[in-house]
Motif scaffolding. Structure first.
Motif, PDB file in Angstrom:
ATOM      1  N   THR A 207       0.811  -1.207   0.000  1.00 38.37           N
ATOM      2  CA  THR A 207       0.000   0.000   0.000  1.00 38.37           C
ATOM      3  C   THR A 207       0.852   1.267   0.000  1.00 38.37           C
ATOM      4  O   THR A 207       0.533   2.234  -0.687  1.00 38.37           O
ATOM      5  CB  THR A 207      -0.950   0.001   1.217  1.00 38.37           C
ATOM      6  OG1 THR A 207      -1.735  -1.182   1.182  1.00 38.37           O
ATOM      7  CG2 THR A 207      -1.847   1.208   1.216  1.00 38.37           C
ATOM      8  N   ILE A 208       1.947   1.257   0.751  1.00 36.38           N
ATOM      9  CA  ILE A 208       2.761   2.471   0.877  1.00 36.38           C
ATOM     10  C   ILE A 208       4.053   2.429   0.065  1.00 36.38           C
ATOM     11  O   ILE A 208       4.851   3.357   0.134  1.00 36.38           O
ATOM     12  CB  ILE A 208       3.084   2.754   2.355  1.00 36.38           C
ATOM     13  CG1 ILE A 208       3.940   1.645   2.964  1.00 36.38           C
ATOM     14  CG2 ILE A 208       1.841   3.005   3.144  1.00 36.38           C
ATOM     15  CD1 ILE A 208       4.427   1.924   4.360  1.00 36.38           C
ATOM     16  N   ARG A 209       4.257   1.386  -0.711  1.00 33.73           N
ATOM     17  CA  ARG A 209       5.534   1.178  -1.400  1.00 33.73           C
ATOM     18  C   ARG A 209       5.915   2.328  -2.326  1.00 33.73           C
ATOM     19  O   ARG A 209       7.031   2.832  -2.270  1.00 33.73           O
ATOM     20  CB  ARG A 209       5.505  -0.126  -2.180  1.00 33.73           C
ATOM     21  CG  ARG A 209       6.732  -0.305  -3.051  1.00 33.73           C
ATOM     22  CD  ARG A 209       6.780  -1.601  -3.773  1.00 33.73           C
ATOM     23  NE  ARG A 209       5.638  -1.808  -4.619  1.00 33.73           N
ATOM     24  CZ  ARG A 209       5.323  -2.977  -5.142  1.00 33.73           C
ATOM     25  NH1 ARG A 209       6.061  -4.033  -4.890  1.00 33.73           N
ATOM     26  NH2 ARG A 209       4.273  -3.106  -5.906  1.00 33.73           N
ATOM     27  N   LYS A 210       5.035   2.751  -3.201  1.00 34.26           N
ATOM     28  CA  LYS A 210       5.391   3.786  -4.175  1.00 34.26           C
ATOM     29  C   LYS A 210       5.779   5.085  -3.487  1.00 34.26           C
ATOM     30  O   LYS A 210       6.724   5.750  -3.892  1.00 34.26           O
ATOM     31  CB  LYS A 210       4.245   4.007  -5.147  1.00 34.26           C
ATOM     32  CG  LYS A 210       4.043   2.836  -6.080  1.00 34.26           C
ATOM     33  CD  LYS A 210       3.435   3.284  -7.366  1.00 34.26           C
ATOM     34  CE  LYS A 210       3.185   2.125  -8.266  1.00 34.26           C
ATOM     35  NZ  LYS A 210       4.329   1.749  -9.034  1.00 34.26           N
ATOM     36  N   ARG A 211       5.068   5.448  -2.452  1.00 38.21           N
ATOM     37  CA  ARG A 211       5.398   6.669  -1.715  1.00 38.21           C
ATOM     38  C   ARG A 211       6.678   6.488  -0.913  1.00 38.21           C
ATOM     39  O   ARG A 211       7.545   7.348  -0.913  1.00 38.21           O
ATOM     40  CB  ARG A 211       4.251   7.034  -0.787  1.00 38.21           C
ATOM     41  CG  ARG A 211       4.553   8.197   0.120  1.00 38.21           C
ATOM     42  CD  ARG A 211       3.338   8.575   0.953  1.00 38.21           C
ATOM     43  NE  ARG A 211       3.615   9.408   2.071  1.00 38.21           N
ATOM     44  CZ  ARG A 211       4.072  10.647   2.047  1.00 38.21           C
ATOM     45  NH1 ARG A 211       4.365  11.183   0.887  1.00 38.21           N
ATOM     46  NH2 ARG A 211       4.276  11.335   3.125  1.00 38.21           N
ATOM     47  N   MET A 212       6.795   5.368  -0.230  1.00 35.54           N
ATOM     48  CA  MET A 212       7.921   5.126   0.667  1.00 35.54           C
ATOM     49  C   MET A 212       9.250   5.082  -0.078  1.00 35.54           C
ATOM     50  O   MET A 212      10.261   5.573   0.418  1.00 35.54           O
ATOM     51  CB  MET A 212       7.689   3.809   1.416  1.00 35.54           C
ATOM     52  CG  MET A 212       8.796   3.406   2.338  1.00 35.54           C
ATOM     53  SD  MET A 212       8.472   1.866   3.173  1.00 35.54           S
ATOM     54  CE  MET A 212       8.592   0.696   1.863  1.00 35.54           C
ATOM     55  N   MET A 213       9.277   4.524  -1.270  1.00 34.59           N
ATOM     56  CA  MET A 213      10.530   4.336  -1.986  1.00 34.59           C
ATOM     57  C   MET A 213      11.089   5.637  -2.568  1.00 34.59           C
ATOM     58  O   MET A 213      12.189   5.658  -3.084  1.00 34.59           O
ATOM     59  CB  MET A 213      10.368   3.292  -3.089  1.00 34.59           C
ATOM     60  CG  MET A 213      10.065   1.901  -2.560  1.00 34.59           C
ATOM     61  SD  MET A 213      11.133   1.359  -1.230  1.00 34.59           S
ATOM     62  CE  MET A 213      12.652   1.128  -2.088  1.00 34.59           C
ATOM     63  N   ARG A 214      10.347   6.717  -2.458  1.00 34.58           N
ATOM     64  CA  ARG A 214      10.852   8.020  -2.892  1.00 34.58           C
ATOM     65  C   ARG A 214      11.741   8.669  -1.843  1.00 34.58           C
ATOM     66  O   ARG A 214      12.368   9.677  -2.107  1.00 34.58           O
ATOM     67  CB  ARG A 214       9.698   8.953  -3.215  1.00 34.58           C
ATOM     68  CG  ARG A 214       8.909   8.529  -4.402  1.00 34.58           C
ATOM     69  CD  ARG A 214       7.812   9.505  -4.677  1.00 34.58           C
ATOM     70  NE  ARG A 214       7.027   9.063  -5.818  1.00 34.58           N
ATOM     71  CZ  ARG A 214       5.978   9.685  -6.267  1.00 34.58           C
ATOM     72  NH1 ARG A 214       5.584  10.792  -5.684  1.00 34.58           N
ATOM     73  NH2 ARG A 214       5.329   9.222  -7.298  1.00 34.58           N
TER      74      ARG A 214
END
Length: 178
Positions: A102-109
């Protein structure tokens, strides 16, 4: 004039990198940690769950095949090994991986410290349903020592980032600039 100055600002790191992970390396580390999780140190109160840490780490870094099904299978294997209620670890593992997805795309930034801050609630909140289920079946609350496991697992995200990325070289990611 202030508007012109703001537009001229450039990020400190203008190139974003992603790490291309060989699935053999990713799955090799998962199997290694799974085998290490069979040792008796896991039964100590408050010990971190390294297997879910590695699964969540590789899920966040998009290793092929690491997802909800892998989390359920490894959780089921751990339930059988620990002779727990079937589904206790499987539920926790699936919830952690779902939270990570759920948070992967945001977190990896973000950098590793911000990733740690993103993952703390996931590691802390995911075991709650299985602890409630365990308390319901046993008829007694197991205590709050399990909270330390989530905290320590979250802090170990830093160690996982350092250790697991050692053999990887960054690759310039053209999609990250979009």
């Amino acid at each position: 004039m202030a508007n012109k100055n703001l537009k001229s600002l450039q990020p400190l790191q203008s190139t974003q990198y992603s790490y291309m992970v060989n699935p053999v390396y990713g799955w090799g580390t998962i199997i290694f940690v799974w085998m290490a999780s069979m040792l008796p140190w896991r039964s100590w109160e408050g010990s971190p769950d390294l297997l879910i840490l590695i699964l969540a780490f590789w899920c966040a870094h998009e290793v092929k095949g690491v997802g909800l099904l892998a989390a359920f299978c490894f959780g089921f294997f751990m339930d059988v090994h620990d002779m727990n209620i079937l589904g206790e670890h499987a539920l926790t593992y699936v919830l952690v991986i779902y939270g990570t997805l759920t948070i992967r795309k945001r977190m990896m930034r973000f950098g590793v410290i911000s990733q740690l801050i993103h993952m703390f609630p996931v590691f802390f909140l995911a075991p709650i349903p299985s602890r409630l289920m365990q308390a319901w079946f046993a008829g007694v609350w197991p205590g709050w020592v399990w909270v330390w496991s989530g905290v320590i697992t979250g802090v170990l995200w830093l160690a996982a980032d350092l250790i697991l990325k050692l053999p990887l070289r960054p690759v310039e990611d053209d999609d990250a600039t979009i």
